[in-house]
Scaffold this active site. Structure first.
Site, mmCIF file in Angstrom:
data_model
loop_
_atom_site.group_PDB
_atom_site.id
_atom_site.type_symbol
_atom_site.label_atom_id
_atom_site.label_comp_id
_atom_site.label_asym_id
_atom_site.label_seq_id
_atom_site.Cartn_x
_atom_site.Cartn_y
_atom_site.Cartn_z
ATOM 1 N N ALA A 161 0.841 -1.195 0.000
ATOM 2 C CA ALA A 161 0.000 0.000 0.000
ATOM 3 C C ALA A 161 0.876 1.245 0.000
ATOM 4 C CB ALA A 161 -0.932 -0.008 1.213
ATOM 5 N N GLU A 210 -1.720 6.939 -2.965
ATOM 6 C CA GLU A 210 -2.710 7.677 -2.174
ATOM 7 C C GLU A 210 -3.613 8.489 -3.097
ATOM 8 O OE1 GLU A 210 -0.072 8.194 1.910
ATOM 9 O OE2 GLU A 210 -0.551 9.980 0.720
ATOM 10 N N PRO A 211 -4.781 8.906 -2.598
ATOM 11 C CA PRO A 211 -5.682 9.720 -3.426
ATOM 12 C C PRO A 211 -5.028 10.998 -3.947
ATOM 13 C CG PRO A 211 -6.847 8.923 -1.491
ATOM 14 C CD PRO A 211 -5.402 8.560 -1.301
ATOM 15 N N GLY A 220 0.055 9.073 -6.826
ATOM 16 C CA GLY A 220 0.571 7.716 -6.835
ATOM 17 C C GLY A 220 2.063 7.668 -7.075
ATOM 18 N N SER A 221 2.503 8.240 -8.187
ATOM 19 C CA SER A 221 3.918 8.144 -8.551
ATOM 20 C C SER A 221 4.823 9.016 -7.688
ATOM 21 C CB SER A 221 4.096 8.518 -10.027
ATOM 22 O OG SER A 221 3.462 7.570 -10.860
ATOM 23 N N GLU A 268 9.486 -5.082 -9.274
ATOM 24 C CA GLU A 268 8.118 -4.889 -9.742
ATOM 25 C C GLU A 268 8.105 -4.476 -11.215
ATOM 26 O OE1 GLU A 268 4.019 -2.414 -8.656
ATOM 27 O OE2 GLU A 268 5.855 -2.031 -7.507
ATOM 28 N N ARG A 269 9.037 -3.617 -11.601
ATOM 29 C CA ARG A 269 9.077 -3.162 -12.994
ATOM 30 C C ARG A 269 9.497 -4.284 -13.936
ATOM 31 N NH1 ARG A 269 11.494 2.511 -10.676
ATOM 32 N NH2 ARG A 269 9.431 3.345 -10.146
ATOM 33 N N GLU A 320 5.751 8.164 -17.721
ATOM 34 C CA GLU A 320 6.389 9.467 -17.599
ATOM 35 C C GLU A 320 7.441 9.470 -16.493
ATOM 36 O OE1 GLU A 320 2.846 9.556 -19.862
ATOM 37 O OE2 GLU A 320 3.105 8.881 -17.793
#
Length: 382
Positions: free
Chosen positions: A128, A131-132, A135-136, A245-246, A370
């Site tokens: 987690a 967040e609202p 994100g990046s 993850e990437r 981006e």
């Protein structure tokens, strides 16, 4: 897709065979229904754990196998993607982004309690970070954790969390210090903790079979022992986790393109127009050749970065390139596959329709396209 001897060895082929049988037996007969239901049974985690799939790449003492073998993980991931549901693979594999920080940096008592349950499929783990408010931009996350005696009091929210609804353990990025990347820490927060609640299940364009949720922390008390790594050192942990993850997202993108290409080839050989298979028309024959070429280049470049990672080399720039290139190719190949199949490619009963939708998240998750370009440019000294 033939195995390449310079990347894969006979043990990896055994993994492929085992995972392929699991997919054929446990997933393919049900995957279309699970997609429409927008979830798959929790029991699948237990089955994948019992089959040893969840443990691939993890230490044996926690129930894993092939510890540190990146190409064992690649082989398993590619075969799982043959189920045709990126959402199912993302949900089943959410431990691969939530568990590594805990294994590397958590206190032994916490690690030894949580890891075996997760690798056995008895418990589900999620990461987690987003967040609202963003994100990046991880360095500016807002969720706050304040020391209060023998615990942290956590307040804030998270969104777009894969396995967010059903997870039992959450590796949560919080702010324990000042502004910027130097004030971020990681905490393990367990479902059922007072002050922690899970919001609605989010409806998505693709990845239907994965549950995605909002999380809320309202003065949530988390034991100090649940700190992962040093306080205010969480940003480095998150960034280290992002490289794997990437790579995983690049693998998913390449397999999405692979499945779309296979569907296109099958259609081109069987579908007739004007008295002959459409694959014999030069414009479509050349399009298929271009799709295959783009995929082959992307896959080889991705494998090369995995090999460098396995050798302990830093590939911050190159893995960002691989993710961008692979996700671009997945978008292009799935687009061409829908076009190749025409009206059938637009139907929900067609696999390429799902692949087309699912491909769009791959250039967003794990850091947007981006952000990848920002990383690449920075590594170039710009």
């Amino acid at each position: 897709m033939p195995a390449l001897p310079d990347y894969f060895d006979p043990s990896h082929q055994l993994i492929r065979d085992s995972v392929r049988r699991f997919v054929e037996r446990e997933i393919l007969p049900h995957v279309d229904d699970w997609e429409e239901a927008e979830e798959f049974p929790r029991e699948l985690y237990l089955k994948a754990g019992a089959a040893g799939i969840l443990g691939i790449g993890y230490p044996e003492r926690f129930g894993g196998s092939h510890e540190g073998d990146i190409f064992a993980k690649v082989a398993a991931s590619e075969e799982l993607m043959r189920c045709g549901s990126g959402g199912l693979v993302a949900g089943l594999g959410s431990l691969d982004i939530g568990l590594p920080p805990l294994l590397k940096w958590a206190q032994p008592a916490l690690r030894d309690r949580v890891a075996p349950q997760v690798l056995a499929g008895e418990k589900i783990m999620a990461l987690a970070v987003s967040e609202p408010s963003g994100g990046s931009d991880v360095a500016n996350l807002k969720t706050r954790a304040v020391r209060d005696g023998d615990c942290y009091r956590v307040s804030g929210s998270k969104t777009f969390i894969t396995s967010g609804v059903r997870a039992d353990y959450y590796t949560v990025a919080v702010r324990t210090g000042g502004d910027g990347f130097g004030g971020i820490s990681l905490l393990l927060i367990e479902k059922g903790t007072a002050g922690f609640s899970v919001g609605r299940k989010l409806k998505k364009m693709g990845w239907w079979a994965s549950d995605t949720a909002e999380l809320f922390f309202d003065d949530c008390g988390v034991p100090l022992g649940n700190l992962i790594g040093a306080e205010n050192a969480g940003f480095a942990c998150i960034m280290a986790n992002f490289q794997s993850e990437r790579l995983a997202l690049a693998i998913m993108a390449n397999m999405t393109a692979q499945l779309a290409l296979e569907q296109s080839l099958s259609w081109a050989r069987s579908r007739e127009a004007f008295g002959k298979p459409i694959g014999r028309f030069q414009v479509l024959k050349h399009r298929l050749a271009e799709m295959a070429t783009q995929l082959e280049v992307s896959r080889e470049f991705t494998y090369r970065q995995a090999a460098k990672m396995a050798a302990g080399q830093s590939v911050i720039k190159e893995i960002s390139m691989a993710k961008n290139f692979a996700t671009d190719i997945a978008d292009r190949v799935t687009h061409d596959a829908v076009q190749m199949l025409g009206g059938m490619g637009y139907m929900r009963e067609s696999l390429v329709e799902r692949l087309y939708r699912d491909s769009r998240i791959l250039s967003i998750g794990g850091g947007t396209r981006e952000i990848m370009n920002e990383i690449i440019a920075k590594q170039m000294g710009l």
